[in-house]
Scaffold this active site. Structure first.
Site, PDB file in Angstrom:
ATOM      1  N   ASP A   1       0.834  -1.199   0.000  1.00 54.86           N
ATOM      2  CA  ASP A   1       0.000   0.000   0.000  1.00 54.86           C
ATOM      3  C   ASP A   1       0.873   1.254   0.000  1.00 54.86           C
ATOM      4  OD1 ASP A   1      -2.725   1.187   0.436  1.00 54.86           O
ATOM      5  OD2 ASP A   1      -1.784   1.915   2.265  1.00 54.86           O
TER       6      ASP A   1
ATOM      7  N   GLU B   1      15.104 -15.246  -0.085  1.00 53.39           N
ATOM      8  CA  GLU B   1      15.424 -16.297   0.878  1.00 53.39           C
ATOM      9  C   GLU B   1      14.401 -17.428   0.848  1.00 53.39           C
ATOM     10  OE1 GLU B   1      15.586 -14.435   4.679  1.00 53.39           O
ATOM     11  OE2 GLU B   1      16.990 -12.871   4.039  1.00 53.39           O
TER      12      GLU B   1
END
Length: 549
Positions: free
Chosen positions: A216, A265
């Site tokens: 956002d 990751e």
């Protein structure tokens, strides 16, 4: 750590294997989708119960608007705890169950992340208020002394997106910055603790199994050094059209490079999606460079009128801007912040994206259906907003006393009519809240909602729902329809768009009259009946048609 079902394997498209590159992603506004416990408010249990509907609709992923712990000053975009679920929506076990079931059904789950600001009830902000001027916690927000005698004036001339000054004074005399409501203080992204906290929040939800984040106000995190005055009037009219010291600063890109490293990751299937209002689509492309986000919303396309010349220009600009950075274009027609496109296209152009009038309902729906087929035929990813597959219009006659959009209650700023696109969607032809839940609905639904419900439209070959189901099935089956980064424009009459892609031709008639066009192959789908006479297709007004060639 609890083991989670892996997200579904995605079919490849062309030479690009990232599932998001041609995905159709469905936005769920949790409070208005489905109510599982009968309290009149949508929740995670309700969403989970309707996941098979979304699978059968044919979407690839579901994006959930905020469900975090929040005082709900701005419908959950004021987050008090980023690692907790607001009790109105359920709890973390409900979120876990939703993610697991979504994956089991072949759906990816994307969650909203709100990093520009927190709630004023967030622990950090409450401590900052208690500890007073000069405290370490105040450095995590933008606290400043005021100007003028006794510091009685705001620190600068910035205006809130919701209207009024972007500053609120606290009891000890300092002011804090909030680009949105006063209940939404902006974080100071110059502070390392803010960076550390959000990397931790990312890992929390990635460990929960989510497939990505819609970010956002992605363009708003970093402010210009010194928070300089703008010195111009009508700042709000310039948003998205001009350079602002609080939006689209170059420093935001290092934030997203850091976040991309966190996502890496967890493999290469998790994504970041930017809600970035920028002056140009070329500036938007900066957010999706190879080491930053994966997608960015195409607001230039959302704001385009149903006009062939305008649409072609934005399509060309969007594809050209994304091509150098290797990102897919995205296409969106409606969301929780703007008037639904079935109503927007029902009104004369130039009235903006928040309307107060229903307009010509039949015209708006026909254009909306045609616009959806056009967007689905373009290369890249498409975002759908809940209920658009039912052809829902905005509810333009909500009584003032039921409205909850904070911008409605602030005298200036946004028009404040976002509640009209947030009315709970209908599932059944009759009954309490048309199947939304057993306890009514938090915003009143129109009397005609039952005729637009999922139950009423299912099996009707002329319904908007069945058009969406057919279009998504064709898109999935047609090799490469969402892939690639270009279209080949074909000669067509004025007011008509026609383009070819591998094995496919799309024509969109944006005029108010039928047009004739040589039928290039086997007709796949159209939003209105298209006749073929002596090798020519007679394409009605406001109609998009697909052909296999």
């Amino acid at each position: 750590m609890t083991q989670h079902l892996a997200a579904p394997a995605a079919p490849t498209s062309g030479t690009d294997t990232g599932w998001w590159r041609d995905a159709v992603i469905y936005q769920v506004y949790p409070r208005s989708f489905a109510d599982g416990n009968g309290d009149g408010m949508g929740d995670l249990e309700g969403i989970r119960s309707r996941l098979p509907y979304l699978r059968d609709l044919g979407v690839d992923a579901v994006w959930l608007s905020p469900f975090y712990a929040s005082p709900q000053a701005d419908a959950g975009y004021d987050v008090a705890d980023y690692r907790a679920i607001d009790p109105m929506f359920g709890n973390l076990l409900d979120a876990d169950a939703l993610i697991r079931e979504g994956h089991a059904l072949g759906l990816r789950i994307i969650v909203d992340l709100v990093p520009n600001h927190s709630s004023d009830q967030h622990e950090w902000f409450q401590r900052a208020l208690r500890e007073g001027p000069g405290s370490p916690l105040r450095e995590r927000y933008h606290f400043r002394p005021g100007k003028g005698p006794g510091g009685a004036l705001p620190p600068n001339d910035w205006e809130s997106i919701f209207g009024g000054p972007a500053w609120t004074r606290v009891e000890d005399g300092e002011w804090y910055l909030h680009l949105f409501a006063p209940e939404q203080p902006d974080f100071n992204w110059e502070h390392p603790a803010v960076h550390d906290e959000f990397r931790s929040i990312l890992r929390f939800w990635l460990d929960m199994g989510v497939d990505g984040f819609r970010v956002d106000v992605a363009h708003g995190l970093v402010k210009a050094p010194g928070l300089p005055d703008i010195g111009r009037h009508d700042q709000l009219k310039l948003l998205g059209n001009d350079v602002m010291p609080f939006f689209d600063q170059d420093g935001v890109h290092e934030v997203y490079r850091s976040w991309r490293r966190v996502l890496s990751e967890y493999g290469d299937e998790r994504i970041l999606v930017a809600e970035a209002w920028t002056p140009t689509v070329e500036r938007t492309a900066h957010y999706v460079r190879p080491d930053e986000m994966h997608q960015a919303f195409n607001f230039q396309y959302l704001g385009t009128h149903w006009d062939a010349a305008e649409l072609r220009a934005v399509i060309d600009q969007s594809l050209a801007a994304m091509r150098p950075v290797g990102a897919p274009a995205t296409w969106v027609l409606s969301n929780h912040d703007v008037t639904r496109h079935a109503t927007r296209f029902a009104n004369p152009p130039g009235l903006g994206t928040q309307l107060r009038e229903p307009g010509d309902r039949e015209l708006g729906l026909r254009r909306a259906r045609a616009a959806t087929l056009l967007a689905l035929a373009l290369p890249g990813s498409l975002y759908l907003y809940q209920g658009e597959e039912l052809g829902l219009p905005d509810v333009t006659d909500l009584p003032d006393e039921v409205r909850q959009d904070p911008s409605f209650w602030r005298a200036s700023g946004q028009d404040g009519y976002r509640d009209g696109c947030r009315v709970p969607i209908p599932w059944t032809c009759e009954g309490t809240s048309y199947g939304f839940g057993s306890g009514g609905s938090w915003l009143p639904q129109p009397a005609q909602w039952g005729a637009l419900s999922v139950a009423a439209q299912t099996g009707d070959p002329h319904s908007t729902l069945e058009l969406y189901r057919s279009a998504l099935a064709v898109r999935r089956a047609q090799p490469g329809l969402g892939a690639g980064s270009s279209v080949t424009w074909l000669d067509a009459p004025e007011g008509v768009l026609a383009f070819a892609r591998e094995g496919f031709v799309c024509l969109a008639n944006t005029t108010g009259e039928p047009v004739r066009f040589p039928a290039p192959g086997r007709m796949l789908l159209a939003n209105e009946d298209v006749a073929v006479e002596e090798g020519e297709a007679v394409v009605p007004a406001d109609t998009t048609v697909w052909w296999a060639v």
